[in-house]
Design an enzyme around this catalytic site. Structure first.
Site, PDB file in Angstrom:
ATOM      1  N   ASN A 102     139.106 119.001  54.078  1.00  0.00           N
ATOM      2  CA  ASN A 102     140.241 118.515  53.284  1.00  0.00           C
ATOM      3  C   ASN A 102     141.220 119.678  53.135  1.00  0.00           C
ATOM      4  O   ASN A 102     140.972 120.615  52.384  1.00  0.00           O
ATOM      5  CB  ASN A 102     139.726 118.048  51.912  1.00  0.00           C
ATOM      6  CG  ASN A 102     140.855 117.741  50.948  1.00  0.00           C
ATOM      7  OD1 ASN A 102     142.003 117.557  51.355  1.00  0.00           O
ATOM      8  ND2 ASN A 102     140.539 117.695  49.658  1.00  0.00           N
ATOM      9  N   LYS A 125     144.043 119.753  51.801  1.00  0.00           N
ATOM     10  CA  LYS A 125     144.841 119.677  50.565  1.00  0.00           C
ATOM     11  C   LYS A 125     146.330 119.941  50.884  1.00  0.00           C
ATOM     12  O   LYS A 125     146.810 119.538  51.931  1.00  0.00           O
ATOM     13  CB  LYS A 125     144.306 120.646  49.513  1.00  0.00           C
ATOM     14  CG  LYS A 125     142.804 120.482  49.287  1.00  0.00           C
ATOM     15  CD  LYS A 125     142.325 121.135  48.029  1.00  0.00           C
ATOM     16  CE  LYS A 125     140.810 121.070  47.980  1.00  0.00           C
ATOM     17  NZ  LYS A 125     140.251 121.387  46.686  1.00  0.00           N
ATOM     18  N   HIS A 145     139.888 111.406  45.463  1.00  0.00           N
ATOM     19  CA  HIS A 145     139.524 112.818  45.285  1.00  0.00           C
ATOM     20  C   HIS A 145     139.723 113.197  43.822  1.00  0.00           C
ATOM     21  O   HIS A 145     140.647 112.704  43.160  1.00  0.00           O
ATOM     22  CB  HIS A 145     140.397 113.704  46.188  1.00  0.00           C
ATOM     23  CG  HIS A 145     139.912 115.120  46.253  1.00  0.00           C
ATOM     24  ND1 HIS A 145     140.212 116.031  45.257  1.00  0.00           N
ATOM     25  CD2 HIS A 145     139.133 115.759  47.147  1.00  0.00           C
ATOM     26  CE1 HIS A 145     139.636 117.188  45.561  1.00  0.00           C
ATOM     27  NE2 HIS A 145     138.981 117.054  46.700  1.00  0.00           N
ATOM     28  N   GLU A 177     141.002 115.641  42.443  1.00  0.00           N
ATOM     29  CA  GLU A 177     142.349 116.146  42.114  1.00  0.00           C
ATOM     30  C   GLU A 177     143.329 114.990  41.944  1.00  0.00           C
ATOM     31  O   GLU A 177     144.249 115.078  41.129  1.00  0.00           O
ATOM     32  CB  GLU A 177     142.813 117.142  43.193  1.00  0.00           C
ATOM     33  CG  GLU A 177     142.056 118.466  43.058  1.00  0.00           C
ATOM     34  CD  GLU A 177     141.880 119.245  44.351  1.00  0.00           C
ATOM     35  OE1 GLU A 177     142.567 118.945  45.345  1.00  0.00           O
ATOM     36  OE2 GLU A 177     141.029 120.158  44.361  1.00  0.00           O
ATOM     37  N   GLU A 228     131.213 114.969  44.763  1.00  0.00           N
ATOM     38  CA  GLU A 228     131.860 116.255  44.537  1.00  0.00           C
ATOM     39  C   GLU A 228     131.898 116.541  43.043  1.00  0.00           C
ATOM     40  O   GLU A 228     132.812 116.068  42.343  1.00  0.00           O
ATOM     41  CB  GLU A 228     133.296 116.216  45.066  1.00  0.00           C
ATOM     42  CG  GLU A 228     133.389 115.941  46.547  1.00  0.00           C
ATOM     43  CD  GLU A 228     134.683 116.486  47.126  1.00  0.00           C
ATOM     44  OE1 GLU A 228     134.596 117.356  48.002  1.00  0.00           O
ATOM     45  OE2 GLU A 228     135.767 116.083  46.678  1.00  0.00           O
ATOM     46  N   GLY A 247     136.483 124.228  44.299  1.00  0.00           N
ATOM     47  CA  GLY A 247     137.415 125.358  44.265  1.00  0.00           C
ATOM     48  C   GLY A 247     137.027 126.450  43.287  1.00  0.00           C
ATOM     49  O   GLY A 247     137.817 127.343  42.993  1.00  0.00           O
ATOM     50  N   SER A 282     132.793 123.810  46.889  1.00  0.00           N
ATOM     51  CA  SER A 282     132.546 125.183  47.309  1.00  0.00           C
ATOM     52  C   SER A 282     131.497 125.295  48.419  1.00  0.00           C
ATOM     53  O   SER A 282     130.648 126.193  48.406  1.00  0.00           O
ATOM     54  CB  SER A 282     132.169 126.054  46.110  1.00  0.00           C
ATOM     55  OG  SER A 282     133.248 126.099  45.183  1.00  0.00           O
TER      56      SER A 282
END
Ligand code: PEP
Length: 250
Positions: free
Chosen positions: A9, A11, A95, A97, A167, A173, A212
């Site tokens: 991904n 991003k 996702h 985010e 996730e 991250g 991560s």
């Protein structure tokens, strides 16, 4: 029985020139790979450039989001026909985010998933709890709720086409990966939930781990029985680290 998937991904990273270079390097370094499906999800603006680089290879192009309507007055959105036209085979949906910063909910995830399942694209559906939800002991119920909402109205046949990505938000991250045992425990719970809701088709669903994932932890994660691949953020932005993840060792 379940073919592994290693998905990157990207991003909001990479201009077209940078995207071409990265795609080219990954293509070169993954030539001949057949043990897993390799997926790249660049930003919308780089999809066409990366599609050109991937032409004639088994590498799969994915988008990072999609709208459920085929066309219309939805400024800033991208439709399924547009993604198919540019050469996408998959699309990431829900996702964390998108959920955290852009108001994505289980209901909107479900609208996207159902629309995607009416096309030839495959959805990679993301779920996962926050740190507060884990620390309060609610991680199972939160993930079960995301599954119930996100997969609402899906049939057993639909299950053959979806990919899930567990996730944990606290691992994305942050450099703080879930241990292989913690990840496996959640993947096992997710598969059990799928089994209860859909029956034996649950055994066919690829469940990826994300949070991560790096060259130095992928091998141990992939040894877990219910971890069928990885959704990789930071470590997919450099060819060398993403290639090491693609070439995980069991
Ligand atoms: C992700 O973006 O889905 C992700 C898991 O990011 P990172 O690997 O950087 O934690």
């Amino acid at each position: 029985m379940r073919k592994a998937v290693i998905a990157g991904n990207w991003k909001m990273h990479k201009t077209n020139g940078e995207a071409r270079l990265l795609a080219r390097a990954i293509k070169a370094g993954s030539a001949g790979v057949s043990h897993c499906e390799v997926v790249m999800a660049p930003p919308f603006t780089a999809l066409a450039a990366v599609a050109e680089e991937l032409k004639g290879t088994p590498l799969i192009l994915a988008a990072q989001n999609v709208h459920w309507e085929a066309k219309g007055a939805f400024t800033g959105e991208i439709s399924i026909p547009m993604l198919k036209d540019v050469g996408c085979g998959m699309v990431v949906i829900g996702h964390s985010e998108r959920r955290q910063y852009f108001g994505e909910t289980d209901a909107s995830v479900n609208r996207r998933v159902r629309a995607v399942l009416e096309s030839s694209l495959k959805p990679i559906i993301c779920i996962g709890e926050t740190l507060a939800e884990r620390e309060s002991g609610n991680h199972h119920s939160v993930v079960a709720q995301q599954l119930a909402g996100g997969l609402d109205s899906l049939t057993r046949r639909d299950l053959l086409r979806i990919i899930l990505a567990y996730e944990p938000v606290w691992a994305i991250g942050t450099g703080r990966t879930a241990s292989p045992e913690t990840a496996q425990e959640m993947h096992g719970m997710i598969r059990e939930w799928l089994s209860g809701r859909f029956g034996e088709e649950a055994q066919t669903v690829r469940i990826l781990y994300g949070g991560s994932v790096k060259p130095d932890n992928i091998d141990a994660l992939m040894l877990q029985p219910d971890i069928d691949g990885a959704l990789v953020g930071g470590a997919c932005l450099e060819a060398e680290s993403f290639l090491r993840i693609i070439h995980y060792r069991l």
